[in-house]
Design a protein around this motif. Structure first.
Motif, PDB file in Angstrom:
ATOM      1  N   THR A 110       0.845  -1.192   0.000  1.00 49.70           N
ATOM      2  CA  THR A 110       0.000   0.000   0.000  1.00 49.70           C
ATOM      3  C   THR A 110       0.881   1.242   0.000  1.00 49.70           C
ATOM      4  OG1 THR A 110      -0.187  -0.238   2.389  1.00 49.70           O
ATOM      5  CG2 THR A 110      -2.016  -1.073   1.069  1.00 49.70           C
ATOM      6  N   SER A 111       1.107   1.764  -1.179  1.00 53.95           N
ATOM      7  CA  SER A 111       2.002   2.917  -1.307  1.00 53.95           C
ATOM      8  C   SER A 111       1.422   4.139  -0.601  1.00 53.95           C
ATOM      9  CB  SER A 111       2.248   3.229  -2.780  1.00 53.95           C
ATOM     10  OG  SER A 111       1.045   3.585  -3.407  1.00 53.95           O
ATOM     11  N   GLY A 112       2.264   4.793   0.162  1.00 52.84           N
ATOM     12  CA  GLY A 112       1.861   6.004   0.861  1.00 52.84           C
ATOM     13  C   GLY A 112       1.169   5.756   2.190  1.00 52.84           C
ATOM     14  N   LEU A 113       0.811   4.532   2.490  1.00 57.59           N
ATOM     15  CA  LEU A 113       0.160   4.205   3.749  1.00 57.59           C
ATOM     16  C   LEU A 113       1.072   3.266   4.533  1.00 57.59           C
ATOM     17  CD1 LEU A 113      -3.440   3.405   2.423  1.00 57.59           C
ATOM     18  CD2 LEU A 113      -2.607   5.562   3.367  1.00 57.59           C
ATOM     19  N   THR A 114       0.934   3.295   5.844  1.00 57.45           N
ATOM     20  CA  THR A 114       1.766   2.417   6.660  1.00 57.45           C
ATOM     21  C   THR A 114       0.910   1.619   7.635  1.00 57.45           C
ATOM     22  OG1 THR A 114       2.159   4.201   8.245  1.00 57.45           O
ATOM     23  CG2 THR A 114       3.816   3.872   6.541  1.00 57.45           C
ATOM     24  N   TRP A 115       1.348   0.429   7.921  1.00 57.92           N
ATOM     25  CA  TRP A 115       0.673  -0.474   8.843  1.00 57.92           C
ATOM     26  C   TRP A 115       1.166  -0.234  10.259  1.00 57.92           C
ATOM     27  CZ3 TRP A 115      -3.159  -3.969   9.120  1.00 57.92           C
ATOM     28  CH2 TRP A 115      -3.158  -4.836  10.210  1.00 57.92           C
ATOM     29  N   ASP A 116       0.251  -0.284  11.211  1.00 55.99           N
ATOM     30  CA  ASP A 116       0.577  -0.224  12.631  1.00 55.99           C
ATOM     31  C   ASP A 116      -0.048  -1.466  13.271  1.00 55.99           C
ATOM     32  OD1 ASP A 116      -0.501   0.604  15.516  1.00 55.99           O
ATOM     33  OD2 ASP A 116       1.311   1.772  15.086  1.00 55.99           O
ATOM     34  N   ASP A 117       0.719  -2.198  14.085  1.00 57.63           N
ATOM     35  CA  ASP A 117       0.212  -3.444  14.653  1.00 57.63           C
ATOM     36  C   ASP A 117      -1.023  -3.250  15.527  1.00 57.63           C
ATOM     37  OD1 ASP A 117       2.035  -5.064  13.355  1.00 57.63           O
ATOM     38  OD2 ASP A 117       3.499  -4.951  14.980  1.00 57.63           O
ATOM     39  N   GLU A 118      -1.159  -2.108  16.163  1.00 58.48           N
ATOM     40  CA  GLU A 118      -2.345  -1.845  16.984  1.00 58.48           C
ATOM     41  C   GLU A 118      -3.454  -1.153  16.213  1.00 58.48           C
ATOM     42  OE1 GLU A 118      -2.173  -0.102  20.890  1.00 58.48           O
ATOM     43  OE2 GLU A 118      -0.189  -0.986  21.171  1.00 58.48           O
ATOM     44  N   LEU A 119      -3.104  -0.188  15.378  1.00 56.46           N
ATOM     45  CA  LEU A 119      -4.105   0.644  14.703  1.00 56.46           C
ATOM     46  C   LEU A 119      -4.391   0.226  13.270  1.00 56.46           C
ATOM     47  CD1 LEU A 119      -2.832   4.090  16.014  1.00 56.46           C
ATOM     48  CD2 LEU A 119      -4.716   2.713  16.914  1.00 56.46           C
ATOM     49  N   GLY A 120      -3.781  -0.845  12.805  1.00 58.78           N
ATOM     50  CA  GLY A 120      -3.989  -1.250  11.414  1.00 58.78           C
ATOM     51  C   GLY A 120      -3.458  -0.175  10.479  1.00 58.78           C
ATOM     52  N   MET A 121      -4.264   0.213   9.522  1.00 64.16           N
ATOM     53  CA  MET A 121      -3.836   1.243   8.570  1.00 64.16           C
ATOM     54  C   MET A 121      -4.082   2.652   9.111  1.00 64.16           C
ATOM     55  SD  MET A 121      -2.410  -0.563   6.358  1.00 64.16           S
ATOM     56  CE  MET A 121      -2.013   0.607   5.088  1.00 64.16           C
ATOM     57  N   ASN A 122      -4.893   2.760  10.170  1.00 67.26           N
ATOM     58  CA  ASN A 122      -5.173   4.040  10.811  1.00 67.26           C
ATOM     59  C   ASN A 122      -5.532   5.113   9.772  1.00 67.26           C
ATOM     60  OD1 ASN A 122      -5.574   5.691  12.994  1.00 67.26           O
ATOM     61  ND2 ASN A 122      -3.427   6.322  13.119  1.00 67.26           N
ATOM     62  N   ILE A 123      -6.527   4.830   8.979  1.00 74.89           N
ATOM     63  CA  ILE A 123      -6.936   5.700   7.877  1.00 74.89           C
ATOM     64  C   ILE A 123      -7.646   6.942   8.391  1.00 74.89           C
ATOM     65  CG2 ILE A 123      -8.413   5.835   5.816  1.00 74.89           C
ATOM     66  CD1 ILE A 123      -5.914   4.037   5.508  1.00 74.89           C
ATOM     67  N   GLY A 124      -7.162   8.093   7.957  1.00 72.54           N
ATOM     68  CA  GLY A 124      -7.805   9.356   8.261  1.00 72.54           C
ATOM     69  C   GLY A 124      -8.549   9.859   7.038  1.00 72.54           C
ATOM     70  N   PRO A 125      -9.199  11.008   7.156  1.00 76.49           N
ATOM     71  CA  PRO A 125      -9.990  11.541   6.040  1.00 76.49           C
ATOM     72  C   PRO A 125      -9.179  11.736   4.753  1.00 76.49           C
ATOM     73  CG  PRO A 125     -10.371  12.814   8.039  1.00 76.49           C
ATOM     74  CD  PRO A 125      -9.272  11.843   8.345  1.00 76.49           C
ATOM     75  N   GLU A 126      -7.923  12.120   4.895  1.00 73.30           N
ATOM     76  CA  GLU A 126      -7.105  12.380   3.705  1.00 73.30           C
ATOM     77  C   GLU A 126      -6.739  11.116   2.926  1.00 73.30           C
ATOM     78  OE1 GLU A 126      -4.615  12.020   7.334  1.00 73.30           O
ATOM     79  OE2 GLU A 126      -6.282  13.329   6.827  1.00 73.30           O
ATOM     80  N   GLU A 127      -6.787   9.937   3.597  1.00 75.88           N
ATOM     81  CA  GLU A 127      -6.461   8.681   2.910  1.00 75.88           C
ATOM     82  C   GLU A 127      -7.706   7.883   2.519  1.00 75.88           C
ATOM     83  OE1 GLU A 127      -5.214   8.773   6.316  1.00 75.88           O
ATOM     84  OE2 GLU A 127      -3.188   9.475   5.952  1.00 75.88           O
ATOM     85  N   GLU A 128      -8.876   8.435   2.767  1.00 76.70           N
ATOM     86  CA  GLU A 128     -10.125   7.685   2.570  1.00 76.70           C
ATOM     87  C   GLU A 128     -10.303   7.180   1.135  1.00 76.70           C
ATOM     88  OE1 GLU A 128     -13.048   5.595   3.935  1.00 76.70           O
ATOM     89  OE2 GLU A 128     -12.099   7.001   5.319  1.00 76.70           O
ATOM     90  N   SER A 129      -9.956   7.983   0.144  1.00 75.79           N
ATOM     91  CA  SER A 129     -10.143   7.541  -1.243  1.00 75.79           C
ATOM     92  C   SER A 129      -9.180   6.401  -1.591  1.00 75.79           C
ATOM     93  CB  SER A 129      -9.983   8.700  -2.224  1.00 75.79           C
ATOM     94  OG  SER A 129      -8.663   9.199  -2.194  1.00 75.79           O
ATOM     95  N   ILE A 130      -7.954   6.464  -1.076  1.00 68.34           N
ATOM     96  CA  ILE A 130      -6.998   5.379  -1.291  1.00 68.34           C
ATOM     97  C   ILE A 130      -7.530   4.106  -0.631  1.00 68.34           C
ATOM     98  CG2 ILE A 130      -4.655   4.553  -0.800  1.00 68.34           C
ATOM     99  CD1 ILE A 130      -3.790   7.526  -0.780  1.00 68.34           C
TER     100      ILE A 130
END
Length: 152
Positions: A110-130
């Motif tokens: 997932t380019s531009g996004l990072t995984w966190d073991d606790e929060l998963g992708m932790n998607i905010g409003p700015e990454e919603e379309s991705i």
């Protein structure tokens, strides 16, 4: 299929829960004979399956003896409800491998996004379309928008 807004290991996913007693039940005293998959059951299943992964190959085709061994092992350690059966074990292994593949995809592809073991992708409003594009391509990723996977 369980709650789709939570990652496996948070509350429920694919009928697995981590919120359960750690005491074992006598199978003869269990009123509901349907198996219940707890986090402890899944960890026990993984313990049994890992030594057989190389023999299962890339398609993860385990011999029937592996399902039987796992079902017997887990049924001797019932935490909630009824005993595990070979077919249920086979289905759970498939579920776990599907979840594993989804998490592995999110961690590595997932380019531009990072995984966190606790929060998963932790998607905010700015990454919603991705995120929407990712989930459209791989629906199994949906639970990991804001939650990790404890077993990974």
């Amino acid at each position: 299929m369980g709650q789709t807004n939570k990652g496996f290991g948070c509350t429920h996913y694919k009928e697995i829960t981590r919120h359960s007693q750690h005491t074992y039940e006598n199978p003869d005293d269990v009123k509901d004979k349907n198996a219940k998959w707890t986090l402890q059951c899944v960890l026990g299943l993984i313990t049994i399956v890992i030594p057989h992964l190389s023999a299962a190959g890339d398609g993860h085709k385990f011999k029937s003896a592996v399902y039987k061994e796992a079902a017997q092992y887990l049924s001797q350690r019932i935490i909630k409800r009824g005993p595990k059966k070979d077919k249920g074990v086979k289905d759970k292994i498939k579920d776990l491998l599907d979840i594993y593949d989804a998490v592995l995809y999110l961690k590595n592809n997932t380019s531009g996004l990072t995984w966190d073991d606790e929060l998963g992708m932790n998607i905010g409003p700015e990454e919603e379309s991705i995120w929407t594009n990712i989930v459209n391509e791989k629906p199994m990723c949906a639970p990991f928008k804001k939650a990790g996977w404890a077993i990974f």
